[in-house]
Structures are given as structure tokens and as C-alpha cells.
Design an enzyme around this catalytic site. Structure first.
Site, short mmCIF file in Angstrom:
data_model
loop_
_atom_site.label_atom_id
_atom_site.label_comp_id
_atom_site.label_asym_id
_atom_site.label_seq_id
_atom_site.Cartn_x
_atom_site.Cartn_y
_atom_site.Cartn_z
CE LYS A 14 0.49 0.38 10.68
NZ LYS A 14 -0.28 1.29 9.80
NE ARG A 89 -4.93 -1.89 11.15
CZ ARG A 89 -3.81 -2.08 10.46
NH1 ARG A 89 -2.90 -2.90 10.88
NH2 ARG A 89 -3.63 -1.41 9.34
NE ARG A 128 1.27 -0.37 0.25
CZ ARG A 128 1.10 -0.51 1.56
NH1 ARG A 128 2.15 -0.62 2.35
NH2 ARG A 128 -0.10 -0.52 2.09
NE ARG A 134 -1.30 -4.23 1.05
CZ ARG A 134 -1.04 -3.68 2.21
NH1 ARG A 134 0.19 -3.64 2.64
NH2 ARG A 134 -2.01 -3.18 2.94
NE ARG A 146 -5.83 -0.14 3.71
CZ ARG A 146 -4.80 -0.10 2.87
NH1 ARG A 146 -4.99 -0.01 1.57
NH2 ARG A 146 -3.57 -0.16 3.34
#
Ligand code: B4P
Length: 196
Positions: A14, A89, A128, A134, A146
Site C-alpha cells: 500500500k 481498517r 524491510r 520500524r 499483524r
């Protein structure tokens, strides 16, 4: 106005595709993930609260996120439309968004939903995590939490928009350019037929 929701599980691309889409279409990018991370970096009370959830791979409570989006909508006037990335969400967030957009007489135009297999999602997020800094990307357990939150709470958002015939599924595996072209083709078609 053309209001686009880019939807999909964590790591489905996204954020990656949003950057390219705003460059092509001039839409205002609203990413709740980015907004929450900037609150965390600024150490605001909202950020401190949000971090407790994000570090565990859980969704931040609806009222926090809805308040944030409501302010962002008010701050952005006279634009061609919004690109909602990572929002809504939950079905409650979707209903709240519809009410906020009702005031602007500019409903959601379409939801483009990226489809990516779970193994590919985990692989992308672990990669990532090696560079993003993060905290929610570095631990595979948190990544899987998640994805579970997505199945338990977020997937139903597509059913909400399906009742209004606004959902288009997009194959989210392939190169970034291939996926962008699939999204752009759908947006161009919708923009050409949208009643202004
Ligand atoms: P978000 O910031 O929304 O991020 P995300 O879902 O993890 O990732 P995204 O789908 O944007 O993936 P990206 O393009 O970056 O959410 C983070 C957290 O914030 C949530 O877990 C939640 O706690 C909280 N939150 C946010 N919004 C909320 C809301 N509305 N309500 C409650 N809580 C909320 O891509 C991922 C990786 O894949 C990148 O490294 C990218 O380079 C790579 N990639 C992309 N496309 C690829 C391709 N085609 N091939 C290979 N790799 C690709």
C-alpha cells in the site's frame, strides 16, 4: 472528487504504490500508519498511546485513528481527492469515514484491494525490517500478529464496501511497476466514468 481506498494486508504494498499513485493523480495521501509514526517520533500523548498497540502488532483503537483522519480531512480543502492508505481498517472506521465524507458530498469512489500470499507478506516485511528501523517489522511474531489482526478485524472492511459494489481485487504480486499498471488501469477507467 476522486476518493480512493488502497486496501490490503500488512506488507501488501500500500505504502509503496501510494507514492507512485499520488505522483500520477495528485491525490492527497493520507496514511494512518505514517500519521501514527510521526506522532510516535514527536513523542506526543497520542503517539505514546499508539506505540503500545503498534509494537505488539495490534490495531490502534478506532477513536484515536478516526479523530486523526477527521482533522486531516478538515485541513485539506480544494484538492482533487484523497488516497486513503491503511485506513479504514475496521468496519467502524469505514462507517465513520463514510459519515465524514458525506459532509463533503464526496463519497468513496473505489476500494482497490491488493491480494498477496501470507508467505510473500512475511518475506517482504522481514526484508524491510532489516533497514526500516520500524519496531513492528523486526520480529516475525509481531509480523504474524499483524497479519492475524488483518484477518480478524480488517478483512471485513472489504465486505462493507462490497455491499456498495465498490471493491476491485488487484493481484499484488509481481514487480512494483506491474502492480502499479494494474491499479492505474482501474483508476483511469473509474475516473473516466465517474459523474462529477
Ligand atoms: P501501515 O503503516 O499501514 O503499514 P503496513 O500495513 O505494515 O504496510 P504496507 O502495506 O503499506 O506495505 P509497504 O508498501 O510498505 O501499518 C502499521 C501499523 O500501524 C499497523 O500494524 C497498526 O498497528 C497501525 N495502524 C495503521 N493504520 C491503522 C488504522 N487505520 N487503525 C488502527 N491501527 C492502524 O510494503 C512492505 C514492504 O514490501 C516494503 O519493504 C516494500 O519495499 C516491499 N514491497 C512492496 N511492493 C513489493 C513488490 N511488488 N515486490 C516485492 N516487495 C515489495
Amino acid at each position: 472528487m476522486f476518493n480512493l481506498i488502497l486496501f490490503g494486508p500488512p506488507g501488501s504494498g500500500k505504502g509503496t504504490q501510494s507514492e507512485k499513485l499520488i505522483a500520477r493523480y495528485g491525490l492527497k495521501h493520507l496514511s494512518t500508519g505514517d500519521l501514527l509514526r510521526s506522532e510516535i517520533n514527536a513523542n506526543t500523548p497520542l503517539g505514546i498511546e499508539a506505540r503500545k498497540f503498534m509494537d505488539k502488532g495490534q490495531l490502534v483503537p478506532d477513536e484515536v485513528v478516526i479523530g486523526m483522519i477527521s482533522s486531516a480531512l478538515d485541513e485539506n480543502k480544494n484538492i482533487p481527492g484523497f488516497l486513503f492508505d491503511g485506513f479504514p481498517r475496521t468496519p467502524a472506521q469505514a462507517e465513520a469515514l463514510d459519515k465524514l465524507l458525506d459532509f463533503k458530498k464526496a463519497p468513496v469512489s473505489v476500494m482497490l484491494a491488493l491480494e498477496v500470499s501470507e508467505e510473500e507478506l512475511v518475506k517482504r516485511l522481514i526484508i524491510r525490517g532489516e533497514t526500516s528501523g520500524r519496531s513492528d517489522d523486526t520480529n516475525e511474531m509481531v509480523i504474524r500478529a499483524r497479519i492475524a489482526e488483518y484477518h480478524n478485524k480488517t478483512a471485513a472492511v472489504a465486505d462493507y464496501y462490497r455491499q456498495f459494489n465498490k471493491v476491485v481485487m488487484i493481484q499484488g504480486e509481481g514487480t512494483v511497476t506491474e502492480i502499479f499498471n494494474r491499479l492505474a488501469e482501474e483508476i483511469d477507467r473509474r475516473m473516466a466514468t465517474q459523474v462529477q
